[in-house]
Scaffold this motif. Structure first.
Motif, mmCIF file in Angstrom:
data_model
loop_
_atom_site.group_PDB
_atom_site.id
_atom_site.type_symbol
_atom_site.label_atom_id
_atom_site.label_comp_id
_atom_site.label_asym_id
_atom_site.label_seq_id
_atom_site.Cartn_x
_atom_site.Cartn_y
_atom_site.Cartn_z
ATOM 1 N N UNK A 77 0.812 -1.218 0.000
ATOM 2 C CA UNK A 77 0.000 0.000 0.000
ATOM 3 C C UNK A 77 0.846 1.270 0.000
ATOM 4 N N UNK A 78 2.125 1.167 0.408
ATOM 5 C CA UNK A 78 2.975 2.352 0.366
ATOM 6 C C UNK A 78 3.693 2.488 -0.974
ATOM 7 N N UNK A 79 3.487 1.504 -1.859
ATOM 8 C CA UNK A 79 3.973 1.555 -3.244
ATOM 9 C C UNK A 79 5.482 1.767 -3.332
ATOM 10 N N UNK A 80 6.204 1.074 -2.457
ATOM 11 C CA UNK A 80 7.663 1.151 -2.533
ATOM 12 C C UNK A 80 8.253 -0.026 -3.316
ATOM 13 N N UNK A 81 7.378 -0.867 -3.866
ATOM 14 C CA UNK A 81 7.831 -1.997 -4.663
ATOM 15 C C UNK A 81 8.011 -3.283 -3.883
ATOM 16 N N UNK A 82 7.884 -3.230 -2.561
ATOM 17 C CA UNK A 82 8.038 -4.417 -1.709
ATOM 18 C C UNK A 82 6.731 -4.661 -0.965
ATOM 19 N N UNK A 85 4.941 -7.559 4.226
ATOM 20 C CA UNK A 85 5.639 -8.529 5.076
ATOM 21 C C UNK A 85 7.147 -8.320 4.994
ATOM 22 N N UNK A 86 7.674 -8.223 3.780
ATOM 23 C CA UNK A 86 9.113 -8.025 3.642
ATOM 24 C C UNK A 86 9.547 -6.662 4.156
ATOM 25 N N UNK A 87 8.697 -5.650 4.006
ATOM 26 C CA UNK A 87 8.993 -4.343 4.593
ATOM 27 C C UNK A 87 9.203 -4.449 6.099
ATOM 28 N N UNK A 88 8.295 -5.165 6.764
ATOM 29 C CA UNK A 88 8.359 -5.259 8.227
ATOM 30 C C UNK A 88 9.539 -6.132 8.662
ATOM 31 N N UNK A 89 9.796 -7.205 7.942
ATOM 32 C CA UNK A 89 10.974 -8.024 8.263
ATOM 33 C C UNK A 89 12.254 -7.193 8.139
ATOM 34 N N UNK A 156 -5.174 -3.427 7.692
ATOM 35 C CA UNK A 156 -4.478 -4.709 7.767
ATOM 36 C C UNK A 156 -3.043 -4.633 7.274
ATOM 37 N N UNK A 157 -2.736 -3.644 6.456
ATOM 38 C CA UNK A 157 -1.401 -3.531 5.875
ATOM 39 C C UNK A 157 -0.640 -2.291 6.331
ATOM 40 N N UNK A 158 -1.130 -1.647 7.360
ATOM 41 C CA UNK A 158 -0.500 -0.434 7.883
ATOM 42 C C UNK A 158 0.734 -0.806 8.702
ATOM 43 N N UNK A 159 1.887 -0.280 8.321
ATOM 44 C CA UNK A 159 3.119 -0.576 9.056
ATOM 45 C C UNK A 159 2.986 -0.279 10.549
ATOM 46 N N UNK A 160 2.202 0.724 10.900
ATOM 47 C CA UNK A 160 2.056 1.094 12.312
ATOM 48 C C UNK A 160 1.391 -0.011 13.120
ATOM 49 N N UNK A 161 0.656 -0.883 12.453
ATOM 50 C CA UNK A 161 -0.059 -1.957 13.145
ATOM 51 C C UNK A 161 0.611 -3.310 12.940
#
Length: 221
Positions: A77-82, A85-89, A156-161
């Motif tokens: 949802x942040x459209x960074x290409x990843x 799940x991988x963003x949070x890892x 559901x896809x918010x990094x803050x959560x």
């Protein structure tokens, strides 16, 4: 309620056993550490003010809940290409190894919920899971059932959560709020700040038990 109690009892023994095993050490260091030890919990004074402003309500019955009601799992949802799940890892693990720019193949997690050090390998991905701090099923019972599909997907896809955690306490937590489940004491302040922040952002109420538990957690800040 009974389902969560039984599940928690069933998993309590493996959690205690695992906690006694030797930690797995890595010499490398990674990027900025998540606030897993509670030392960087954030604005505790602001969280106390925000907690006072949260609406207290009873849980709904949860009829109609399905994970699919919260849209595409780990949508970018942040459209960074990843994917998320991988963003949070990448955010929460240290000593990470990647395939390309996005896919995390390995790393080390200092589990914020238990304090255990976990070695993550993509081949055994379930060892490290991505938890929703404010659980999806609980959010559904607290009013998300009336949200638009787009709002649920963003929630559901918010990094803050989202938080990378060891699979064992994550299964114990399930869809419980802080009134029924709590992390180790060293993380309770940070957990409360994060939980309250998500509740405020999405105008989600909390139960009386969750409100009281969050207030107690903030006393550890």
């Amino acid at each position: 309620m009974m389902r969560r109690v039984v599940a928690g009892l069933a998993l309590a023994v493996p959690l205690l056993t695992a906690a006694c095993e030797g930690d797995i050490g890595l010499s490398e260091t990674g990027g900025p550490r998540p606030s897993g030890d509670g030392s960087a919990a954030g604005d505790e004074a602001g969280a106390r003010r925000d907690l006072a402003g949260l609406r207290v309500a009873a849980e709904g019955d949860g009829d109609g809940y399905e994970r699919s009601r919260f849209g595409t799992r780990w949508k970018d949802i942040d459209r960074n290409g990843c994917d998320q799940r991988n963003d949070v890892l990448a955010r929460d693990l240290t000593a990470t190894r990647k395939k390309g720019d996005c896919v995390v193949l390995g790393g080390r997690l200092d589990d914020p919920y238990s304090g255990k050090e976990i070695t993550f390998a993509k081949a055994d991905a379930a060892e490290v899971q991505i938890d929703h701090i404010y659980p999806l099923a609980l959010a559904w019972r607290m009013g998300a059932s009336r949200w638009s599909e787009d709002r649920r997907e963003r929630f559901a896809n918010d990094h803050a959560n989202l938080l990378a955690v060891w699979g064992v306490p994550n299964r114990q937590k399930s869809d419980s709020g802080p009134g029924e489940w709590k992390p180790r004491k060293a993380f309770q302040c940070a957990y409360a700040v994060k939980y309250i922040g998500v509740a405020k952002k999405y105008s989600l109420p909390v139960t009386r038990a969750d409100h009281d538990a969050l207030r107690t957690f903030l006393e550890r800040c």
